[in-house]
Design an enzyme around this catalytic site. Sequence first.
Site, mmCIF file in Angstrom:
data_model
loop_
_atom_site.group_PDB
_atom_site.id
_atom_site.type_symbol
_atom_site.label_atom_id
_atom_site.label_comp_id
_atom_site.label_asym_id
_atom_site.label_seq_id
_atom_site.Cartn_x
_atom_site.Cartn_y
_atom_site.Cartn_z
ATOM 1 N N GLU A 51 0.877 -1.170 0.000
ATOM 2 C CA GLU A 51 0.000 0.000 0.000
ATOM 3 C C GLU A 51 0.914 1.220 0.000
ATOM 4 O O GLU A 51 1.511 1.554 1.019
ATOM 5 C CB GLU A 51 -0.912 -0.004 1.234
ATOM 6 N N CYS B 76 -2.099 8.740 2.626
ATOM 7 C CA CYS B 76 -1.905 8.273 1.249
ATOM 8 C C CYS B 76 -3.147 8.483 0.399
ATOM 9 O O CYS B 76 -3.050 8.577 -0.830
ATOM 10 C CB CYS B 76 -1.511 6.799 1.239
#
Length: 487
Positions: free
Chosen positions: A220, A258
Amino acid sequence: MGGSTMQEKPALGLGSLVSGLREVYGSGRTRELAWRRSQLKGLLRLLTEKEEEIFDALRHDLGKHRSEAFRDEVGVVLKSVKHTLQNLERWAAPEKAPTPLVSFPATALVVPEPLGVVLVFSCWNLPLGLALEPLSGALAAGNAVVVKPSELAPSTAAFLAANIPRYLDSEAVKVVVGAAEVGEKLMEHRWDKVLFTGGARVGRIIMTKAAKHLTPVAFELGSKCPCIVDWIDSKRDSQVAVNRIIGAKWSTCAGQACIAIDYILVEEQFAPILIELLKSTLERFFTKPEDMARILNQRQFDRLGGLLEDHKVSCSIVHGGDMDPKTLSIEPTILLNPPLDSDIMTEEIFGPLLPIITVKKIEDSFGFVNSKPKALAIYAFTTNEALKQRIVKETSSGSVTFNDAIVQYGVDSLPFGGIGQSGFGQYHGKYSFEMFSHKKAVFKRSFLIEFMFRYPPWDDDTKLGMLRHVFRYDYVSLFLALLGLRR
């Protein structure tokens, strides 16, 4: 804590730690549904009983307000674990699969089984959530687990190291704390899966080390998540859109996320209205310093300051820009059309700076987005259904969210993950269970019926003809051929 955490010289004894976990996994106890449920319930108790300590740790590491900490970390994980507990028995049950008629009588099953011993690297921006969310999935799937918290959020790492052994099976779940070299030492061992959340630079190191043991990895990573803002006629809807943009940029760890909005694309004619709405709403939302998290550390503060050093970039600031090195805080900052080749438009921002890029017409945003590496998320605010369909069809990203942002992260029925440079592998809800499971194919046949045309000796194409019928699912012709009749 019985050796469940390793804080002093953590690189020493990692081999025995891993072999100990393999021994526990080999005993079979982590496979039992009762064990899995007990671990998930332990996580719920941890989150409930230690809530104040969690708030303190997140405040110390990142300056997060307790409401933000609950919304983005504690609450998200609580909800996710409860969802997993409600569905675990169904997820873990074998699934029936159809079988071809030619194999009758036969049964086919897809049986989920745990991978074994897995390693989770969490990140510093959501240091609790990004440790416990994947941990819950790995436990639900029946694995033994090592969690490596980020050393850049030391209070949260210490909290996890002290409390996970108290609430979970301390022989099957370990927390290893330490700096980057500890992570590298961990990667020298064989794992059955590694999940890494962080930046591409460290991700490359993890992937290189994983290759030695052919360890499967899920990443990720970050990206520049665009937000396309279309013209919205309704004043109320425009205000709601701005509320949600601000929430997804400045209210989530000060943009250090993110999936935070990285930049906005908007038509030239709408840009002034949008900027004024953003300014007025920012003033209402952030009335005191503690309403927004601070920057992680001096290094990140200097990096963000460096993005504004270019004169052409600083000249594009239309709101904010103040920076306080003493408190590591940066005022919410809006920039209008900074140079597209500047660092602020080529690197992931990961902070409270928001560039707004104008386009002639909103459809031009597709080409802009598609010219960049694939994002973890694309956001779009629009009431135009045709535009929504085009965004889904003509762009590629980990997810697309319309008329909101970041909230998709908390929807347990949706997978979370990137594509291309923003990562690979998906988790959350059932997808977490599947990430840490192997779908084993199980096929059972009877001795009742045997077809000799599948074996040599091969004759004058009679057997080949029957095989053709089988692979075409033409069972009528096969039946006639077996009876010696031609169709």
